[in-house]
Design an enzyme around this catalytic site. Structure first.
Site, mmCIF file in Angstrom:
data_model
loop_
_atom_site.group_PDB
_atom_site.id
_atom_site.type_symbol
_atom_site.label_atom_id
_atom_site.label_comp_id
_atom_site.label_asym_id
_atom_site.label_seq_id
_atom_site.Cartn_x
_atom_site.Cartn_y
_atom_site.Cartn_z
ATOM 1 C CG HIS A 1 44.295 95.013 -9.023
ATOM 2 N ND1 HIS A 1 43.825 95.142 -7.745
ATOM 3 C CD2 HIS A 1 44.809 93.756 -9.105
ATOM 4 C CE1 HIS A 1 44.018 94.027 -7.082
ATOM 5 N NE2 HIS A 1 44.633 93.157 -7.884
ATOM 6 C CG HIS B 1 47.591 95.746 -5.809
ATOM 7 N ND1 HIS B 1 47.661 95.526 -7.158
ATOM 8 C CD2 HIS B 1 47.621 94.520 -5.231
ATOM 9 C CE1 HIS B 1 47.735 94.225 -7.387
ATOM 10 N NE2 HIS B 1 47.714 93.601 -6.241
ATOM 11 C CB CYS C 1 47.255 77.684 -5.250
ATOM 12 S SG CYS C 1 46.617 79.095 -6.204
ATOM 13 C CB CYS D 1 47.576 81.148 -2.935
ATOM 14 S SG CYS D 1 45.816 81.143 -3.162
ATOM 15 C CB CYS E 1 42.884 77.924 -5.882
ATOM 16 S SG CYS E 1 42.975 79.514 -5.036
ATOM 17 C CG HIS F 1 44.406 82.594 -7.504
ATOM 18 N ND1 HIS F 1 44.716 82.407 -6.178
ATOM 19 C CD2 HIS F 1 44.853 83.825 -7.840
ATOM 20 C CE1 HIS F 1 45.344 83.486 -5.729
ATOM 21 N NE2 HIS F 1 45.432 84.352 -6.703
ATOM 22 C CE LYS G 1 39.395 85.871 -7.606
ATOM 23 N NZ LYS G 1 40.350 86.616 -6.870
ATOM 24 C CE LYS H 1 45.846 91.190 -16.817
ATOM 25 N NZ LYS H 1 47.172 90.868 -17.333
HETATM 26 N N1 MSP Z 1 52.968 89.542 -2.014
HETATM 27 C C1 MSP Z 1 51.950 89.208 -1.100
HETATM 28 C C2 MSP Z 1 52.057 90.057 0.150
HETATM 29 C C3 MSP Z 1 53.331 89.925 0.905
HETATM 30 S S1 MSP Z 1 53.383 90.969 2.273
HETATM 31 C C4 MSP Z 1 54.652 90.471 3.199
HETATM 32 C C5 MSP Z 1 50.587 89.458 -1.738
HETATM 33 N N2 MSP Z 1 50.543 90.298 -2.757
HETATM 34 S S2 MSP Z 1 49.214 90.706 -3.571
HETATM 35 O O1 MSP Z 1 49.669 91.486 -4.685
HETATM 36 O O2 MSP Z 1 48.432 89.561 -3.873
HETATM 37 O O3 MSP Z 1 48.445 91.660 -2.643
HETATM 38 C C6 MSP Z 1 47.411 91.242 -1.788
HETATM 39 C C7 MSP Z 1 46.852 92.467 -1.117
HETATM 40 O O4 MSP Z 1 46.373 93.406 -2.108
HETATM 41 C C8 MSP Z 1 45.668 92.244 -0.216
HETATM 42 O O5 MSP Z 1 46.012 91.772 1.058
HETATM 43 C C9 MSP Z 1 45.102 93.650 -0.193
HETATM 44 O O6 MSP Z 1 45.935 94.459 0.584
HETATM 45 C C10 MSP Z 1 45.221 94.066 -1.632
HETATM 46 N N3 MSP Z 1 44.078 93.633 -2.443
HETATM 47 C C11 MSP Z 1 44.136 92.949 -3.617
HETATM 48 N N4 MSP Z 1 42.891 92.786 -4.111
HETATM 49 C C12 MSP Z 1 41.984 93.327 -3.273
HETATM 50 C C13 MSP Z 1 40.575 93.402 -3.261
HETATM 51 N N5 MSP Z 1 39.829 92.936 -4.241
HETATM 52 N N6 MSP Z 1 39.991 93.948 -2.169
HETATM 53 C C14 MSP Z 1 40.722 94.446 -1.116
HETATM 54 N N7 MSP Z 1 42.054 94.389 -1.119
HETATM 55 C C15 MSP Z 1 42.723 93.879 -2.189
HETATM 56 O O7 MSP Z 1 49.618 88.898 -1.255
#
Ligand code: MSP
Length: 487
Positions: free
Chosen positions: A18, A21, A126, A129, A143, A146, A292, A295
């Site tokens: 999304h 990422h 969780c 997380c 949480c 989530h 936030k 879905k």
């Molecule tokens: N798999 C772990 C990371 C392991 S790294 C060794 C993880 N994955 S995640 O898919 O949840 O990705 C989290 C990351 O996605 C956040 O730290 C950020 O980089 C990005 N983001 C996800 N949602 C976001 C927002 N709403 N806003 C900003 N960044 C976002 O955690």
């Protein structure tokens, strides 16, 4: 020339990517392109986190085996990054067998060095997380991220003795051997370390989808240990020499996972006697349309759909421009549409088009060798130096102030539009003030050339298009009006 190793988190592959990422990945790409354009050798690593309960659950829901499930999503991630013009060096997957083998070796090394202990643990886990939460962290029993109730778990796990590393990590952070940014988040991390570190579980008894714990087939390695180690195993798998002196120059992520990167990861590296990352930077978390992303609410923004509508560069620009990098903020499709229409179409696109059109119309030959600037008195004079906007821009990028770097470019765009509005080349032409006319258009031309250069890391396609138009003097609309309303 120096070597730079820049990473994004490896994203959970439980769903399609999304805009959250995309945000971190775009930022990393901007930095990678910036340093490459300065002549540095850059290794830009991104990828996917493919083990653990969260992925196993998603696979089950999709009616697939975990490996089949994650394999099916890989093309989706890769094409999303391609559509956004992300030029990563390698795409990392934790199901890579070479990674799995090195992870097992490193975990065994932690055991052999005496940093692992088996103990019983009761806690609230969780799955969203992929971590245990303390009762004090819950909001109404749920949480806070989530909005789900964590599961009570009582397991015998292997624990990493994180509690032994508090002082060492504090020293590394306070001396900036590991730089943590922004400062506000660094202070939070330091405060939390000072309040005492607890050992962390590094294995799971009930999770089958993971790397087997060395010497104990009944447990798998905790997904976060597996994931963090990607930054090391990648250097072995892809032969990144930079690791020898410094593993990563920059780990980028959002604040949600800073603790793992700023504390648990360095502690693991210290235990393994491996070098530490130079900088860990956590940008903010954004909401979409004030809420936030979820879905259930239905406000999850799909980068592919946005790129289809607005193009990669508009998305890259809009998300980084909307709020300061490092702070929390809000984005929405409406905000993206407005940026497209105003900043990109009306300001940048229009400036380019009218400048080139007037150069053609008034028969001015752009002076590509000489440059011009506007003096404090508003006079256009020959410049023997680079334009000033570039000075601030470099500092902003080096300090990860990406939004400010864009602002400094837009200052130049706006000033140049004002220049044209005020000097009115059409009047100068009528009044046959040839020299003045040439100088105004040359200054606008010259500034557009530097705008095109400065924009390159952020908007590579637009930068190339601008350069071509400035070279050929054939104007073309950069950001056509879209008949899509706002959202
Ligand atoms: N798999 C772990 C990371 C392991 S790294 C060794 C993880 N994955 S995640 O898919 O949840 O990705 C989290 C990351 O996605 C956040 O730290 C950020 O980089 C990005 N983001 C996800 N949602 C976001 C927002 N709403 N806003 C900003 N960044 C976002 O955690």
């Amino acid at each position: 020339m120096s070597k730079k190793f820049i990473t994004t988190p490896i994203y959970y592959i439980n769903d399609i990517p999304h805009i959250g990422h995309a945000y971190t990945t775009i930022a990393a790409d901007v930095l990678a392109r910036y340093y490459k354009s300065k002549g540095d050798e850059v290794f830009f690593l991104t990828g996917t986190d493919e083990h653990g309960a969260k992925i196993a659950e998603a696979a089950k829901k999709a009616g697939k085996e975990p490996k089949e499930f994650v394999d099916s999503l890989i093309p989706v991630f890769k094409s999303a990054w391609k559509n956004l013009n992300i030029e990563y060096s390698e795409f990392f997957r934790t199901t890579d067998l070479k990674h799995e083998k090195i992870v097992q070796e490193l975990v065994l090394e932690l055991v052999e060095k005496g940093f692992v202990e088996k103990k019983k643990y009761d806690g609230l886990y969780c799955i969203g997380c992929e971590k245990y939460l303390k009762p004090s962290e819950l909001v109404d029993g749920k949480c806070p991220d989530h909005k789900t109730q964590p599961v009570e778990q009582s397991e015998e796990n292997y624990f990493f003795k994180l509690s032994e590393f508090g002082d060492k990590i504090l020293e590394k952070i306070n001396s900036d051997e590991i730089e943590i940014g922004p400062d506000s988040r660094k202070n939070e991390v330091v405060g939390k370390i000072k309040s005492g570190l607890e050992d962390v579980s590094i294995s799971r008894a009930g999770v089958e989808w993971g790397i087997k714990f060395p010497g104990d087939d009944s447990q798998t390695i905790y997904v976060w240990v597996d994931a963090l180690l990607n930054y090391y195993t990648a250097t072995k798998i892809f032969g990144i020499e930079a690791w020898e002196s410094h593993p990563a120059d920059l780990h980028l992520m959002a604040k949600d996972i800073l603790w793992f990167h700023a504390v648990i990861w360095p502690a693991m590296l210290l235990a393994l006697e491996l070098p530490l990352p130079k900088k860990v930077f956590a940008h903010g978390f954004f909401t979409v349309g004030g809420q936030k992303m979820s879905k259930t609410i239905g406000n999850v923004l799909d980068p592919n759909k946005l790129v289809d509508k607005y193009g990669a560069d508009a998305i890259r620009y809009a998300v980084l421009r909307e709020f300061p990098f490092g702070e929390d903020g809000d984005i929405s499709e409406e905000k993206i549409a407005n940026r497209y229409k105003n900043d990109l179409g009306n300001e940048l696109g229009n400036l380019l088009q009218r400048t080139i059109s007037m150069i053609n119309k008034y028969g001015v030959t752009p002076d590509r060798k000489r440059s011009y600037f506007l003096s404090d008195e508003g006079e256009i004079e020959e410049a023997d130096d680079e334009p000033t906007a570039e000075l601030l821009y470099d500092d902003h990028i080096k300090n990860l102030q990406l939004e400010m770097a864009l602002q400094s470019i837009w200052k130049l765009v706006r000033e140049t539009n004002v220049l044209i509005d005020e000097k009115k080349p059409w009047n100068l032409a009528k009044e046959e003030k040839k020299l003045e006319l040439e100088r105004v258009l040359n200054l606008a031309f010259y500034r557009l050339c530097s705008i095109a250069n400065l924009l390159f890391p952020f908007m590579p396609e637009t930068s190339e298009k601008m350069k071509k138009q400035l070279e050929m003097l054939e104007p073309e609309v950069l950001f056509p009006r879209l008949d899509i309303g706002n959202g």
